[in-house]
Each structure stands twice: as C-alpha cells, then as structure tokens.
Write a protein that holds these residues in place. Structure first.
Motif, PDB file in Angstrom:
ATOM      1  N   ALA A  40       0.826  -1.213   0.000  1.00 60.09           N
ATOM      2  CA  ALA A  40       0.000   0.000   0.000  1.00 60.09           C
ATOM      3  C   ALA A  40       0.857   1.258   0.000  1.00 60.09           C
ATOM      4  O   ALA A  40       0.583   2.218  -0.733  1.00 60.09           O
ATOM      5  N   PHE A  41       1.916   1.262   0.804  1.00 59.74           N
ATOM      6  CA  PHE A  41       2.813   2.416   0.866  1.00 59.74           C
ATOM      7  C   PHE A  41       3.515   2.625  -0.476  1.00 59.74           C
ATOM      8  O   PHE A  41       3.618   3.746  -0.967  1.00 59.74           O
ATOM      9  N   ALA A  42       3.994   1.546  -1.085  1.00 61.89           N
ATOM     10  CA  ALA A  42       4.686   1.647  -2.368  1.00 61.89           C
ATOM     11  C   ALA A  42       3.740   2.166  -3.445  1.00 61.89           C
ATOM     12  O   ALA A  42       4.098   3.053  -4.228  1.00 61.89           O
ATOM     13  N   VAL A  43       2.527   1.630  -3.477  1.00 58.53           N
ATOM     14  CA  VAL A  43       1.544   2.056  -4.470  1.00 58.53           C
ATOM     15  C   VAL A  43       1.231   3.539  -4.300  1.00 58.53           C
ATOM     16  O   VAL A  43       1.111   4.277  -5.283  1.00 58.53           O
ATOM     17  N   TYR A  44       1.137   3.988  -3.067  1.00 59.43           N
ATOM     18  CA  TYR A  44       0.862   5.403  -2.792  1.00 59.43           C
ATOM     19  C   TYR A  44       1.953   6.299  -3.385  1.00 59.43           C
ATOM     20  O   TYR A  44       1.687   7.418  -3.815  1.00 59.43           O
ATOM     21  N   GLN A  45       3.177   5.790  -3.451  1.00 62.74           N
ATOM     22  CA  GLN A  45       4.313   6.565  -3.944  1.00 62.74           C
ATOM     23  C   GLN A  45       4.431   6.569  -5.469  1.00 62.74           C
ATOM     24  O   GLN A  45       5.219   7.333  -6.020  1.00 62.74           O
ATOM     25  N   LEU A  46       3.689   5.712  -6.163  1.00 64.82           N
ATOM     26  CA  LEU A  46       3.792   5.647  -7.626  1.00 64.82           C
ATOM     27  C   LEU A  46       3.262   6.916  -8.263  1.00 64.82           C
ATOM     28  O   LEU A  46       2.213   7.430  -7.877  1.00 64.82           O
TER      29      LEU A  46
END
Length: 95
Positions: free
Chosen positions: A27-33
């Motif tokens: 979720a954190f990684a996706v938020y950063q995309l």
C-alpha cells in the motif's frame, strides 16, 4: 534504472520505519507511484494479489524485465578492476 533506484529507496524507507507487514508495504509503495508507474498500477491492480511479493514481481516484470536484468548481469560479469575481472579481483582481495 530509475525504477530500480525508486524500489531501493522504498525498501530503505521500510527498513528505517521498521515496516514488515506485506500488505502495508504494498500500500505504501503504491501510494508513492507517480506518472507512468501510477497509470500502470491503476490498470493492473485488480489482477495482482495485494502482497509485497506480488507487487515486487509485477513491478519488476514491467519496469525491470528479465532481458534487462540479464544484460546488466552480463555487463557486471565483464567489469574489470585494474585489468582483472572483478570476480578474480575480489577473490584475490579476499584472500
């Protein structure tokens, strides 16, 4: 290589924040995309299991495909240090 650097930074963030939960990491990684990567995720998110491992696999397949990894591996194997292949240099240095 930007994708690889981005992923490395995300992983460092998880380490410094002591985040180990796979779903939270995803979720954190996706938020950063952003940009192309964000568009890519919106297009495939319903086809990918929401775990860190599944995200990493999908991300690398898209932005760091096997042919690119193989090419970089070959380049690394041909690296030389003082006219000596890196593997041989490392073995000499270690001994």
């Amino acid at each position: 290589m930007k994708a690889d650097e981005w992923l490395e930074q995300i992983i460092k963030s998880f380490e410094i924040l002591d985040i180990n939960d796979g779903e939270l990491m995803e979720a954190f990684a996706v938020y950063q995309l952003k940009g192309e990567a964000g568009q890519w995720w919106r297009a495939i998110k319903h086809r990918v299991e929401h775990t860190w491992e599944a995200f990493i696999h999908a991300f690398q397949e898209k932005f760091f495909p096997p042919i690119v990894r193989e090419k970089l591996k070959d380049q690394f194997c041909r690296l030389k240090q003082l006219n000596t292949p890196v593997a041989e240099f490392e073995a000499t240095f270690t001994s």
